[in-house]
Scaffold this motif. Structure first.
Motif, PDB file in Angstrom:
ATOM      1  N   LEU A 176       0.824  -1.213   0.000  1.00  0.00           N
ATOM      2  CA  LEU A 176       0.000   0.000   0.000  1.00  0.00           C
ATOM      3  C   LEU A 176       0.856   1.261   0.000  1.00  0.00           C
ATOM      4  O   LEU A 176       0.506   2.265  -0.645  1.00  0.00           O
ATOM      5  N   SER A 177       1.981   1.201   0.724  1.00  0.00           N
ATOM      6  CA  SER A 177       2.882   2.359   0.748  1.00  0.00           C
ATOM      7  C   SER A 177       3.412   2.666  -0.643  1.00  0.00           C
ATOM      8  O   SER A 177       3.423   3.820  -1.088  1.00  0.00           O
ATOM      9  N   VAL A 178       3.852   1.618  -1.364  1.00  0.00           N
ATOM     10  CA  VAL A 178       4.352   1.815  -2.726  1.00  0.00           C
ATOM     11  C   VAL A 178       3.220   2.287  -3.649  1.00  0.00           C
ATOM     12  O   VAL A 178       3.414   3.142  -4.521  1.00  0.00           O
ATOM     13  N   PHE A 179       1.998   1.737  -3.433  1.00  0.00           N
ATOM     14  CA  PHE A 179       0.836   2.138  -4.238  1.00  0.00           C
ATOM     15  C   PHE A 179       0.580   3.636  -4.085  1.00  0.00           C
ATOM     16  O   PHE A 179       0.397   4.359  -5.070  1.00  0.00           O
ATOM     17  N   PHE A 180       0.588   4.122  -2.865  1.00  0.00           N
ATOM     18  CA  PHE A 180       0.340   5.547  -2.642  1.00  0.00           C
ATOM     19  C   PHE A 180       1.479   6.410  -3.185  1.00  0.00           C
ATOM     20  O   PHE A 180       1.256   7.545  -3.619  1.00  0.00           O
ATOM     21  N   ILE A 181       2.701   5.856  -3.169  1.00  0.00           N
ATOM     22  CA  ILE A 181       3.826   6.594  -3.759  1.00  0.00           C
ATOM     23  C   ILE A 181       3.625   6.733  -5.265  1.00  0.00           C
ATOM     24  O   ILE A 181       3.857   7.810  -5.855  1.00  0.00           O
ATOM     25  N   LEU A 182       3.170   5.653  -5.919  1.00  0.00           N
ATOM     26  CA  LEU A 182       2.891   5.718  -7.362  1.00  0.00           C
ATOM     27  C   LEU A 182       1.784   6.723  -7.662  1.00  0.00           C
ATOM     28  O   LEU A 182       1.897   7.541  -8.594  1.00  0.00           O
ATOM     29  N   TYR A 239       2.055  10.115  -9.967  1.00  0.00           N
ATOM     30  CA  TYR A 239       1.198  10.427 -11.115  1.00  0.00           C
ATOM     31  C   TYR A 239       0.468  11.750 -10.911  1.00  0.00           C
ATOM     32  O   TYR A 239       0.329  12.561 -11.852  1.00  0.00           O
ATOM     33  N   LEU A 240       0.003  11.998  -9.711  1.00  0.00           N
ATOM     34  CA  LEU A 240      -0.664  13.272  -9.418  1.00  0.00           C
ATOM     35  C   LEU A 240       0.284  14.444  -9.575  1.00  0.00           C
ATOM     36  O   LEU A 240      -0.097  15.520 -10.059  1.00  0.00           O
ATOM     37  N   LEU A 241       1.549  14.223  -9.160  1.00  0.00           N
ATOM     38  CA  LEU A 241       2.550  15.278  -9.317  1.00  0.00           C
ATOM     39  C   LEU A 241       2.813  15.562 -10.795  1.00  0.00           C
ATOM     40  O   LEU A 241       2.936  16.730 -11.208  1.00  0.00           O
ATOM     41  N   MET A 242       2.877  14.480 -11.606  1.00  0.00           N
ATOM     42  CA  MET A 242       3.062  14.662 -13.047  1.00  0.00           C
ATOM     43  C   MET A 242       1.879  15.423 -13.645  1.00  0.00           C
ATOM     44  O   MET A 242       2.055  16.336 -14.474  1.00  0.00           O
ATOM     45  N   PHE A 280      -0.532  20.479 -15.710  1.00  0.00           N
ATOM     46  CA  PHE A 280      -1.536  21.525 -15.543  1.00  0.00           C
ATOM     47  C   PHE A 280      -0.885  22.895 -15.419  1.00  0.00           C
ATOM     48  O   PHE A 280      -1.325  23.884 -16.031  1.00  0.00           O
ATOM     49  N   ILE A 281       0.184  22.974 -14.634  1.00  0.00           N
ATOM     50  CA  ILE A 281       0.887  24.254 -14.443  1.00  0.00           C
ATOM     51  C   ILE A 281       1.513  24.727 -15.749  1.00  0.00           C
ATOM     52  O   ILE A 281       1.465  25.915 -16.093  1.00  0.00           O
ATOM     53  N   LEU A 282       2.110  23.771 -16.507  1.00  0.00           N
ATOM     54  CA  LEU A 282       2.741  24.133 -17.786  1.00  0.00           C
ATOM     55  C   LEU A 282       1.703  24.676 -18.773  1.00  0.00           C
ATOM     56  O   LEU A 282       1.985  25.626 -19.526  1.00  0.00           O
ATOM     57  N   LEU A 328      -4.705  13.386 -30.013  1.00  0.00           N
ATOM     58  CA  LEU A 328      -5.490  12.433 -29.234  1.00  0.00           C
ATOM     59  C   LEU A 328      -4.739  11.136 -29.024  1.00  0.00           C
ATOM     60  O   LEU A 328      -4.774  10.531 -27.952  1.00  0.00           O
ATOM     61  N   SER A 329      -4.030  10.719 -30.059  1.00  0.00           N
ATOM     62  CA  SER A 329      -3.262   9.468 -29.944  1.00  0.00           C
ATOM     63  C   SER A 329      -2.148   9.587 -28.913  1.00  0.00           C
ATOM     64  O   SER A 329      -1.829   8.636 -28.196  1.00  0.00           O
ATOM     65  N   THR A 330      -1.575  10.785 -28.810  1.00  0.00           N
ATOM     66  CA  THR A 330      -0.516  11.008 -27.812  1.00  0.00           C
ATOM     67  C   THR A 330      -1.077  10.892 -26.403  1.00  0.00           C
ATOM     68  O   THR A 330      -0.480  10.276 -25.515  1.00  0.00           O
ATOM     69  N   TRP A 331      -2.252  11.508 -26.186  1.00  0.00           N
ATOM     70  CA  TRP A 331      -2.890  11.415 -24.872  1.00  0.00           C
ATOM     71  C   TRP A 331      -3.252   9.967 -24.553  1.00  0.00           C
ATOM     72  O   TRP A 331      -3.106   9.514 -23.405  1.00  0.00           O
ATOM     73  N   LEU A 332      -3.698   9.229 -25.562  1.00  0.00           N
ATOM     74  CA  LEU A 332      -4.072   7.845 -25.355  1.00  0.00           C
ATOM     75  C   LEU A 332      -2.865   6.997 -24.976  1.00  0.00           C
ATOM     76  O   LEU A 332      -2.914   6.165 -24.069  1.00  0.00           O
ATOM     77  N   LEU A 333      -1.755   7.222 -25.672  1.00  0.00           N
ATOM     78  CA  LEU A 333      -0.517   6.499 -25.360  1.00  0.00           C
ATOM     79  C   LEU A 333      -0.018   6.831 -23.960  1.00  0.00           C
ATOM     80  O   LEU A 333       0.470   5.963 -23.226  1.00  0.00           O
ATOM     81  N   LEU A 334      -0.168   8.115 -23.589  1.00  0.00           N
ATOM     82  CA  LEU A 334       0.260   8.537 -22.262  1.00  0.00           C
ATOM     83  C   LEU A 334      -0.576   7.865 -21.176  1.00  0.00           C
ATOM     84  O   LEU A 334      -0.039   7.402 -20.150  1.00  0.00           O
ATOM     85  N   LEU A 335      -1.892   7.761 -21.426  1.00  0.00           N
ATOM     86  CA  LEU A 335      -2.782   7.110 -20.475  1.00  0.00           C
ATOM     87  C   LEU A 335      -2.462   5.626 -20.351  1.00  0.00           C
ATOM     88  O   LEU A 335      -2.412   5.069 -19.242  1.00  0.00           O
ATOM     89  N   ILE A 336      -2.233   4.981 -21.516  1.00  0.00           N
ATOM     90  CA  ILE A 336      -1.865   3.555 -21.493  1.00  0.00           C
ATOM     91  C   ILE A 336      -0.563   3.340 -20.740  1.00  0.00           C
ATOM     92  O   ILE A 336      -0.413   2.398 -19.956  1.00  0.00           O
ATOM     93  N   PHE A 337       0.372   4.232 -20.959  1.00  0.00           N
ATOM     94  CA  PHE A 337       1.674   4.141 -20.278  1.00  0.00           C
ATOM     95  C   PHE A 337       1.505   4.248 -18.759  1.00  0.00           C
ATOM     96  O   PHE A 337       2.114   3.490 -17.994  1.00  0.00           O
ATOM     97  N   LEU A 338       0.669   5.179 -18.302  1.00  0.00           N
ATOM     98  CA  LEU A 338       0.449   5.364 -16.865  1.00  0.00           C
ATOM     99  C   LEU A 338      -0.214   4.140 -16.248  1.00  0.00           C
ATOM    100  O   LEU A 338       0.184   3.674 -15.179  1.00  0.00           O
TER     101      LEU A 338
END
Length: 355
Positions: free
Chosen positions: A28-34, A38-41, A46-48, A61-71
Motif C-alpha cells: 500500500l505504501s508503494v501504491f500511494f507513492i505511485l 502520477y498526481l505530481l506529473m 496543468f501548471i505548464l 489524441l493518440s498522444t494522450w491515449l498512449l500517455l494514459l496507457i503508459f500510466l
C-alpha cells in the motif's frame, strides 16, 4: 529465508498474520507513492498549460491515449513488482521478527536462515549466536539455582541431624565434641556460601573502584595464606612461595578476597599431600601473581567458563561457581586481568595488576 525450531515447534498463527499485515502495508505504501507520483506529473502538466508553456493543442489524441496507457501499464507493472519484491525485501524482516518473538516467549531453540547473501548471513549468524548464548545462560542459571539450593540444603540437614543427636543423654564427651565439630564445620560452610553470594552481589554492578589505599601487597598475600592454614594442614599440603616485595594503591579489602579465593580454590582441588606454588613478580610494568596446584586439570574449553558466576566445574561438591566470578570482577575493577592454564596435572591461575 527460513525460521527453524530445533525441537520441531510450529510457527505461530499470529506471526503469519503479522507477516501478511506488514507485506500489505508495504504494498500500500508503494501504491500511494505511485499515485502521488502520477498526481505530481498531472499537476506539472496543468501548471505548464496554465503558463502557456505547453499547449493542449500541441498534443494529439493518440498522444494522450498512449500517455494514459503508459500510466496504467506502469501502475499495474509497478504493483506486481512491488508485491514480488516485498516478499524478498520484507522476508528477512519477518523472519527476524518471528525469531525475536520466539525468543521473547522463551523458545531459545529457534534458529533463522536468511539466505546466502553475505550481509544476510552475518545477520542470521548474529541472531543464532544470541539465541545460543541465551539458551546456555538459561541452562547455567537453572543448574546454578538447583546446585546452589543443594549446597545450602546439605549443611542445614547435617546441622539438624547432629543437633538432634546431641539431645541424647547417653553420649560420651568425645561423641559430643565430635558432633559439635561437625556442626561448626557445616555452619562455617554456610557462612562461606552466604558471604560469597553477598560479596558478588555487592560488586557485580560496581563500575568505579573506591576506598583505595596504599599497602604491602606481598604481606597481604602471606596473611591470606595463613588465614587458610587449617584447610591446607588438613590435606597436608606444602607451599613453595616466592614473593617479591611490592606496595600497591588499591582497594585492600577487595584484593584480599582475590587471594583468599584463589588459595582456597587451589587447596580444594589439590591432591592430598600436594604442592602449591605461589609467585609474585614484576613483568612489563605489571605485578604478576601466579598460583599453581596439582590435581585434575581444566579443559581448554572451560578456561573462560570457570569465571562465570553460574558455572560449576564439577559435580563432586567442590566449589559453587561464585568464588572465581568474584576474583574476575575485582581484578577487572583494578584494571587487571586473570587467566588460567592447565596441563600435565597442574593448573595455574595468573593475575596481572598495573604497577
Amino acid at each position: 529465508m527460513k525460521l527453524n525450531y530445533l525441537k520441531g515447534s510450529s510457527k505461530d498463527i499470529t506471526d503469519k498474520k503479522r507477516r501478511r499485515k506488514i507485506r500489505s502495508m508495504f504494498v500500500l505504501s508503494v501504491f500511494f507513492i505511485l499515485i502521488a507520483t502520477y498526481l505530481l506529473m498531472a499537476l506539472m502538466l496543468f501548471i505548464l498549460t496554465k503558463l502557456d508553456i505547453l499547449h493542449v493543442e500541441m498534443l494529439s489524441l493518440s498522444t494522450w491515449l498512449l500517455l494514459l496507457i503508459f500510466l496504467v501499464a506502469s501502475f499495474i507493472v509497478g504493483s506486481i513488482l512491488t508485491i514480488i519484491v516485498s516478499k524478498f525485501v520484507l522476508g528477512a524482516v519477518n523472519t527476524v521478527a518471528e525469531g525475536m518473538s520466539a525468543l521473547a516467549k522463551g523458545n531459545y531453540d529457534v534458529r533463522i536462515d536468511l539466505g546466502k547473501n553475505e550481509e544476510s548471513k552475518q545477520l542470521a549468524n548474529g541472531f543464532n549466536k544470541l539465541a545460543q548464548e541465551l539458551k546456555c545462560t538459561q541452562m547455567l542459571r537453572s543448574n546454578f539455582v538447583n546446585e546452589y539450593a543443594h549446597e545450602f540444603k546439605t549443611p542445614i540437614v547435617s546441622i539438624k541431624g547432629f543437633a538432634e543427636l546431641l539431645k541424647q543423654k547417653d553420649l560420651t564427651e568425645e561423641q559430643k565434641q565430635e558432633y559439635l565439630d561437625v556442626i561448626i564445620e557445616e555452619a562455617n560452610r554456610l557462612t562461606s556460601l552466604s558471604t560469597n553470594s553477598l560479596n558478588l552481589s555487592k560488586i557485580e554492578d560496581q563500575r568505579i573502584l573506591s576506598e583505595k589505599s596504599r599497602f604491602n601487597l606481598s604481606e597481604q598475600i602471606r596473611n591470606s595464606i595463613l588465614l587458610l592454614e587449617k584447610n591446607w594442614q588438613q590435606k597436608n599440603i606444602e607451599f613453595l612461595i616466592s614473593l617479591e616485595e611490592y606496595e600497591i594503591t588499591a582497594n585492600e579489602e577487595m584484593l584480599k578476597q582475590v587471594w583468599i579465593n584463589l588459595v582456597d580454590n587451589a587447596i580444594k582441588f589439590s591432591n592430598e599431600s600436594g604442592l602449591i606454588e605461589i609467585e609474585l613478580f614484576e613483568e612489563k610494568d605489571k605485578i604478576v601473581f601466579t598460583i599453581t596446584n596439582g590435581g585434575k586439570i581444566i579443559s581448554q574449553d572451560n578456561y573462560d567458563k570457570i569465571f562465570e558466576k553460574f558455572y560449576r566445574l564439577d559435580s563432586s561438591g567442590n566449589g559453587h561457581g561464585v568464588g572465581l566470578a568474584i576474583v574476575k570482577k575485582i581484578v577487572e575493577l583494578h584494571s587487571g586481568s586473570v587467566s588460567v592454564f592447565s596441563e600435565n596435572a597442574r593448573t595455574k591461575f595468573t593475575v596481572k595488576l598495573p604497577l
